[in-house]
Design a protein around this motif. Structure first.
Motif, PDB file in Angstrom:
ATOM      1  N   VAL A 121      -3.180   1.123  -5.185  1.00  0.00           N
ATOM      2  CA  VAL A 121      -2.571  -0.220  -4.635  1.00  0.00           C
ATOM      3  C   VAL A 121      -1.587  -0.052  -3.581  1.00  0.00           C
ATOM      4  CG1 VAL A 121      -1.635  -2.578  -5.345  1.00  0.00           C
ATOM      5  CG2 VAL A 121      -3.020  -1.526  -6.851  1.00  0.00           C
ATOM      6  N   GLY A 122      -1.316  -0.941  -2.910  1.00  0.00           N
ATOM      7  CA  GLY A 122      -1.116  -1.152  -1.458  1.00  0.00           C
ATOM      8  C   GLY A 122       0.589  -1.943  -1.615  1.00  0.00           C
ATOM      9  N   VAL A 123       1.545  -1.910  -0.510  1.00  0.00           N
ATOM     10  CA  VAL A 123       2.746  -2.757  -0.622  1.00  0.00           C
ATOM     11  C   VAL A 123       2.651  -3.682   0.537  1.00  0.00           C
ATOM     12  CG1 VAL A 123       4.405  -0.437  -1.782  1.00  0.00           C
ATOM     13  CG2 VAL A 123       3.651  -1.012   0.925  1.00  0.00           C
ATOM     14  N   ASP A 124       2.878  -4.530  -0.581  1.00  0.00           N
ATOM     15  CA  ASP A 124       3.553  -5.989   0.784  1.00  0.00           C
ATOM     16  C   ASP A 124       4.318  -6.099   1.777  1.00  0.00           C
ATOM     17  OD1 ASP A 124       5.833  -6.193  -0.131  1.00  0.00           O
ATOM     18  OD2 ASP A 124       5.146  -8.106  -2.173  1.00  0.00           O
ATOM     19  N   GLU A 125       4.743  -7.165   2.902  1.00  0.00           N
ATOM     20  CA  GLU A 125       5.932  -6.447   3.448  1.00  0.00           C
ATOM     21  C   GLU A 125       7.161  -6.496   3.434  1.00  0.00           C
ATOM     22  OE1 GLU A 125       5.498 -11.033   1.768  1.00  0.00           O
ATOM     23  OE2 GLU A 125       3.651  -9.338   3.373  1.00  0.00           O
ATOM     24  N   SER A 126       7.677  -7.340   1.637  1.00  0.00           N
ATOM     25  CA  SER A 126       8.641  -6.034   1.263  1.00  0.00           C
ATOM     26  C   SER A 126       9.461  -5.212   1.041  1.00  0.00           C
ATOM     27  CB  SER A 126       9.657  -7.719   0.306  1.00  0.00           C
ATOM     28  OG  SER A 126       8.027  -7.671  -1.589  1.00  0.00           O
ATOM     29  N   GLY A 127       7.537  -4.020   0.255  1.00  0.00           N
ATOM     30  CA  GLY A 127       7.845  -2.874  -0.435  1.00  0.00           C
ATOM     31  C   GLY A 127       6.835  -2.792  -1.246  1.00  0.00           C
ATOM     32  N   ARG A 128       7.412  -3.968  -2.127  1.00  0.00           N
ATOM     33  CA  ARG A 128       6.427  -3.857  -3.319  1.00  0.00           C
ATOM     34  C   ARG A 128       4.903  -3.543  -3.698  1.00  0.00           C
ATOM     35  NH1 ARG A 128      10.653  -8.467  -5.504  1.00  0.00           N
ATOM     36  NH2 ARG A 128      12.680  -8.194  -5.526  1.00  0.00           N
ATOM     37  N   THR A 129       4.801  -2.838  -5.071  1.00  0.00           N
ATOM     38  CA  THR A 129       3.196  -2.804  -5.451  1.00  0.00           C
ATOM     39  C   THR A 129       2.518  -4.849  -5.204  1.00  0.00           C
ATOM     40  OG1 THR A 129       3.807  -1.225  -6.278  1.00  0.00           O
ATOM     41  CG2 THR A 129       1.613  -1.771  -6.938  1.00  0.00           C
ATOM     42  N   SER A 130       2.067  -4.866  -4.504  1.00  0.00           N
ATOM     43  CA  SER A 130       0.730  -5.924  -4.070  1.00  0.00           C
ATOM     44  C   SER A 130      -0.226  -5.611  -3.337  1.00  0.00           C
ATOM     45  CB  SER A 130       2.316  -7.071  -3.736  1.00  0.00           C
ATOM     46  OG  SER A 130       0.983  -7.863  -3.351  1.00  0.00           O
ATOM     47  N   VAL A 131      -1.347  -6.142  -4.080  1.00  0.00           N
ATOM     48  CA  VAL A 131      -2.867  -6.057  -3.668  1.00  0.00           C
ATOM     49  C   VAL A 131      -2.740  -6.943  -2.417  1.00  0.00           C
ATOM     50  CG1 VAL A 131      -3.874  -5.596  -5.425  1.00  0.00           C
ATOM     51  CG2 VAL A 131      -3.677  -7.774  -4.426  1.00  0.00           C
ATOM     52  N   ASP A 132      -1.844  -7.168  -1.696  1.00  0.00           N
ATOM     53  CA  ASP A 132      -1.153  -7.634  -0.626  1.00  0.00           C
ATOM     54  C   ASP A 132      -1.256  -6.563   0.603  1.00  0.00           C
ATOM     55  OD1 ASP A 132      -1.623 -10.731  -1.552  1.00  0.00           O
ATOM     56  OD2 ASP A 132       0.095 -10.790  -1.531  1.00  0.00           O
ATOM     57  N   GLY A 133      -1.016  -5.958  -0.120  1.00  0.00           N
ATOM     58  CA  GLY A 133      -0.631  -4.425   0.753  1.00  0.00           C
ATOM     59  C   GLY A 133      -2.310  -3.601   0.348  1.00  0.00           C
ATOM     60  N   GLY A 134      -3.227  -4.351   0.552  1.00  0.00           N
ATOM     61  CA  GLY A 134      -4.155  -3.435  -0.002  1.00  0.00           C
ATOM     62  C   GLY A 134      -5.195  -2.926  -1.455  1.00  0.00           C
ATOM     63  N   MET A 135      -5.930  -2.928  -1.048  1.00  0.00           N
ATOM     64  CA  MET A 135      -6.564  -2.655  -2.647  1.00  0.00           C
ATOM     65  C   MET A 135      -7.721  -1.768  -2.183  1.00  0.00           C
ATOM     66  SD  MET A 135      -6.815  -3.379  -6.808  1.00  0.00           S
ATOM     67  CE  MET A 135      -6.958  -2.669  -8.083  1.00  0.00           C
ATOM     68  N   TRP A 136      -8.015  -0.428  -2.950  1.00  0.00           N
ATOM     69  CA  TRP A 136      -8.684   0.327  -2.824  1.00  0.00           C
ATOM     70  C   TRP A 136      -9.071   0.913  -4.141  1.00  0.00           C
ATOM     71  CZ3 TRP A 136      -5.037   0.225   0.387  1.00  0.00           C
ATOM     72  CH2 TRP A 136      -4.890  -0.134   1.587  1.00  0.00           C
TER      73      TRP A 136
END
Length: 127
Positions: free
Chosen positions: A110-125
């Motif tokens: 699970v990636g991070v969003d634009e604020s650096g928080r864990t979020s699928v908005d930052g991608g999920m593999w």
């Protein structure tokens, strides 16, 4: 949602990142990278300081905690066999083969969003 074959994502984004936490959640293990989370749903194994370990065998929890503070310097991805993170002489492996998998999925990143928080908005593999 991303898939493991994305050439510009996945494990590549962990290179240069330091393990900030190792979490044991009931029957799986997570490596945290200051926001990004690599979740091993199949029982991970590896080598730390020359000592081989396999979760959940005795001694594995102690050795897995040693990864905290280590920096990923490489990885290996064989979608039908393993995901592996390299930390110099140390290695953390998530098996992906059918015999090791405890269900339809063996690993998540699970990636991070634009604020650096864990979020699928930052991608999920998912493997």
């Amino acid at each position: 949602m991303n898939i493991p074959s994305d050439s510009d994502g996945g494990l590549q984004q962990l290179v240069g990142m330091e393990v900030s936490a190792v979490s044991f959640v009931r029957d799986y293990v997570e490596l945290h990278f200051d926001g990004r989370v690599l979740r091993s749903l199949s029982d991970p194994r590896g080598v730390y300081g020359g000592a081989a370990w396999q979760f959940p065998l005795p001694g594995s929890l102690d050795l897995m905690r040693c990864y905290i503070g280590e920096t990923v310097d490489g990885y290996e991805e064989d979608p039908k066999r393993i995901l592996a993170l390299h930390f110099g002489e140390h290695r953390f492996v998530i098996p992906l083969d059918d015999e090791s998998s405890l269900g339809p999925e063996s690993a998540h990143l699970v990636g991070v969003d634009e604020s650096g928080r864990t979020s699928v908005d930052g991608g999920m593999w998912i493997w």
